[in-house]
Scaffold this motif. Structure first.
Motif, PDB file in Angstrom:
ATOM      1  N   ASN A   1       0.803  -1.225   0.000  1.00  0.00           N
ATOM      2  CA  ASN A   1       0.000   0.000   0.000  1.00  0.00           C
ATOM      3  C   ASN A   1       0.837   1.276   0.000  1.00  0.00           C
ATOM      4  N   TRP A   2       2.159   1.158  -0.107  1.00  0.00           N
ATOM      5  CA  TRP A   2       3.002   2.344  -0.144  1.00  0.00           C
ATOM      6  C   TRP A   2       2.666   3.167  -1.383  1.00  0.00           C
ATOM      7  N   PRO A   3       2.661   4.488  -1.258  1.00  0.00           N
ATOM      8  CA  PRO A   3       2.432   5.326  -2.443  1.00  0.00           C
ATOM      9  C   PRO A   3       3.638   5.293  -3.384  1.00  0.00           C
ATOM     10  N   ARG A   4       3.392   5.688  -4.608  1.00  0.00           N
ATOM     11  CA  ARG A   4       4.458   5.778  -5.600  1.00  0.00           C
ATOM     12  C   ARG A   4       4.607   7.239  -5.986  1.00  0.00           C
ATOM     13  N   GLY A   5       5.861   7.659  -6.114  1.00  0.00           N
ATOM     14  CA  GLY A   5       6.139   9.021  -6.522  1.00  0.00           C
ATOM     15  C   GLY A   5       6.940   9.015  -7.811  1.00  0.00           C
ATOM     16  N   SER A   6       6.952  10.152  -8.472  1.00  0.00           N
ATOM     17  CA  SER A   6       7.733  10.240  -9.697  1.00  0.00           C
ATOM     18  C   SER A   6       9.162  10.630  -9.339  1.00  0.00           C
ATOM     19  N   GLY A   7      10.084  10.004 -10.034  1.00  0.00           N
ATOM     20  CA  GLY A   7      11.489  10.265  -9.787  1.00  0.00           C
ATOM     21  C   GLY A   7      12.278  10.265 -11.075  1.00  0.00           C
ATOM     22  N   ARG A   8      13.586  10.446 -10.943  1.00  0.00           N
ATOM     23  CA  ARG A   8      14.470  10.491 -12.095  1.00  0.00           C
ATOM     24  C   ARG A   8      15.819   9.907 -11.702  1.00  0.00           C
ATOM     25  N   ILE A   9      16.410   9.144 -12.604  1.00  0.00           N
ATOM     26  CA  ILE A   9      17.735   8.574 -12.361  1.00  0.00           C
ATOM     27  C   ILE A   9      18.762   9.701 -12.424  1.00  0.00           C
ATOM     28  N   ALA A  10      19.544   9.863 -11.361  1.00  0.00           N
ATOM     29  CA  ALA A  10      20.529  10.947 -11.279  1.00  0.00           C
ATOM     30  C   ALA A  10      21.906  10.501 -11.765  1.00  0.00           C
TER      31      ALA A  10
ATOM     32  N   PRO B   1      31.800  -6.414  -8.764  1.00  0.00           N
ATOM     33  CA  PRO B   1      31.279  -5.106  -9.189  1.00  0.00           C
ATOM     34  C   PRO B   1      29.757  -5.075  -9.134  1.00  0.00           C
ATOM     35  N   VAL B   2      29.214  -3.981  -8.623  1.00  0.00           N
ATOM     36  CA  VAL B   2      27.771  -3.757  -8.614  1.00  0.00           C
ATOM     37  C   VAL B   2      27.502  -2.346  -9.126  1.00  0.00           C
ATOM     38  N   ARG B   3      26.346  -2.175  -9.740  1.00  0.00           N
ATOM     39  CA  ARG B   3      25.942  -0.840 -10.178  1.00  0.00           C
ATOM     40  C   ARG B   3      25.163  -0.173  -9.057  1.00  0.00           C
ATOM     41  N   ARG B   4      25.548   1.037  -8.756  1.00  0.00           N
ATOM     42  CA  ARG B   4      24.803   1.852  -7.788  1.00  0.00           C
ATOM     43  C   ARG B   4      24.028   2.886  -8.587  1.00  0.00           C
ATOM     44  N   VAL B   5      22.713   2.752  -8.590  1.00  0.00           N
ATOM     45  CA  VAL B   5      21.838   3.647  -9.327  1.00  0.00           C
ATOM     46  C   VAL B   5      21.271   4.658  -8.331  1.00  0.00           C
ATOM     47  N   LYS B   6      21.671   5.902  -8.481  1.00  0.00           N
ATOM     48  CA  LYS B   6      21.169   6.958  -7.596  1.00  0.00           C
ATOM     49  C   LYS B   6      19.998   7.653  -8.275  1.00  0.00           C
ATOM     50  N   TYR B   7      18.961   7.970  -7.476  1.00  0.00           N
ATOM     51  CA  TYR B   7      17.784   8.608  -8.040  1.00  0.00           C
ATOM     52  C   TYR B   7      17.267   9.685  -7.104  1.00  0.00           C
ATOM     53  N   THR B   8      16.490  10.575  -7.664  1.00  0.00           N
ATOM     54  CA  THR B   8      15.824  11.619  -6.882  1.00  0.00           C
ATOM     55  C   THR B   8      14.317  11.446  -7.071  1.00  0.00           C
ATOM     56  N   TYR B   9      13.552  11.882  -6.084  1.00  0.00           N
ATOM     57  CA  TYR B   9      12.101  11.813  -6.171  1.00  0.00           C
ATOM     58  C   TYR B   9      11.504  12.878  -5.269  1.00  0.00           C
ATOM     59  N   ASP B  10      10.273  13.239  -5.528  1.00  0.00           N
ATOM     60  CA  ASP B  10       9.591  14.282  -4.769  1.00  0.00           C
ATOM     61  C   ASP B  10       8.460  13.699  -3.944  1.00  0.00           C
TER      62      ASP B  10
ATOM     63  N   GLY C   1       6.410  18.006  -2.452  1.00  0.00           N
ATOM     64  CA  GLY C   1       7.251  19.145  -2.812  1.00  0.00           C
ATOM     65  C   GLY C   1       8.652  19.102  -2.240  1.00  0.00           C
ATOM     66  N   ARG C   2       9.002  18.044  -1.525  1.00  0.00           N
ATOM     67  CA  ARG C   2      10.332  17.913  -0.926  1.00  0.00           C
ATOM     68  C   ARG C   2      11.164  16.962  -1.768  1.00  0.00           C
ATOM     69  N   ALA C   3      12.346  17.403  -2.196  1.00  0.00           N
ATOM     70  CA  ALA C   3      13.230  16.564  -3.011  1.00  0.00           C
ATOM     71  C   ALA C   3      13.991  15.592  -2.112  1.00  0.00           C
ATOM     72  N   LEU C   4      13.896  14.309  -2.432  1.00  0.00           N
ATOM     73  CA  LEU C   4      14.589  13.272  -1.674  1.00  0.00           C
ATOM     74  C   LEU C   4      15.478  12.468  -2.613  1.00  0.00           C
ATOM     75  N   HIS C   5      16.415  11.713  -2.021  1.00  0.00           N
ATOM     76  CA  HIS C   5      17.370  10.931  -2.802  1.00  0.00           C
ATOM     77  C   HIS C   5      17.381   9.492  -2.303  1.00  0.00           C
ATOM     78  N   GLY C   6      17.675   8.586  -3.202  1.00  0.00           N
ATOM     79  CA  GLY C   6      17.802   7.185  -2.829  1.00  0.00           C
ATOM     80  C   GLY C   6      18.793   6.503  -3.749  1.00  0.00           C
ATOM     81  N   ASP C   7      19.127   5.267  -3.430  1.00  0.00           N
ATOM     82  CA  ASP C   7      19.968   4.496  -4.338  1.00  0.00           C
ATOM     83  C   ASP C   7      19.516   3.045  -4.377  1.00  0.00           C
TER      84      ASP C   7
ATOM     85  N   VAL D   1       8.908   5.587  -8.021  1.00  0.00           N
ATOM     86  CA  VAL D   1       9.603   5.266  -6.779  1.00  0.00           C
ATOM     87  C   VAL D   1       8.576   4.900  -5.705  1.00  0.00           C
ATOM     88  N   TYR D   2       8.776   3.755  -5.068  1.00  0.00           N
ATOM     89  CA  TYR D   2       7.942   3.345  -3.935  1.00  0.00           C
ATOM     90  C   TYR D   2       8.548   3.969  -2.680  1.00  0.00           C
ATOM     91  N   TYR D   3       7.735   4.615  -1.846  1.00  0.00           N
ATOM     92  CA  TYR D   3       8.282   5.192  -0.618  1.00  0.00           C
ATOM     93  C   TYR D   3       7.335   4.954   0.555  1.00  0.00           C
TER      94      TYR D   3
END
Length: 144
Positions: A33-42, A66-75, A78-84, A110-112
């Motif tokens: 039931n977590w909401p989904r927000g729009s984000g972008r790969i940074a 080796p692993v890929r670390r995908v960093k993203y931002t999401y709102d 109105g608050r900008a947050l970051h995740g990986d 993005v699920y938050y």
């Protein structure tokens, strides 16, 4: 007497496993039931991580993988947050490169966690069957 001690120990282990299973299943239902927000790969970076493996002869060893670390931002409100998010870069023992499904600048969902919006996932973590397996094992231990 020893049988009684083992019975109590197995029963307690079984009870613990059943309670853990119930807690995991409740968390899984909540995450559905977590909401989904729009984000972008940074950014996307490759970094080395230590992983412990067991080979086919039963020996344990640690290797840097080796692993890929995908960093993203999401709102959120109105608050900008970051995740990986971490992705494997190789498959199996042949070290076959895996393609990433993300590109820098790509729009993502993005699920938050609404209670703690800084807790987020690009993809929900593996869930479901693990909690059931733990519960079944707990029931078996409790029955012994």
């Amino acid at each position: 007497m020893i049988g009684l001690i083992f019975g109590i120990a197995f029963g307690l282990c079984g009870l613990f496993a059943i309670l853990l299973s119930q807690k995991l299943r409740a968390r899984d239902r909540e995450m559905d039931n977590w909401p989904r927000g729009s984000g972008r790969i940074a950014s996307i970076e490759v970094e080395m991580r230590a992983h412990t493996f067991q080979d086919n002869r039963g020996f344990w060893y640690t290797a840097n993988v080796p692993v890929r670390r995908v960093k993203y931002t999401y709102d959120v409100d109105g608050r900008a947050l970051h995740g990986d998010h971490f992705e494997g870069t190789i498959q199996g023992t042949r070290n076959t490169p895996l393609e990433t499904k993300y590109t820098v600048g790509q729009a993502v969902e993005v699920y938050y966690d609404p209670k703690s919006p800084q807790t987020s996932y690009l993809e929900p973590p593996f869930r479901g069957k693990g909690a059931r397996v733990i519960g079944v094992l707990g029931a078996v231990f409790l029955a012994i």
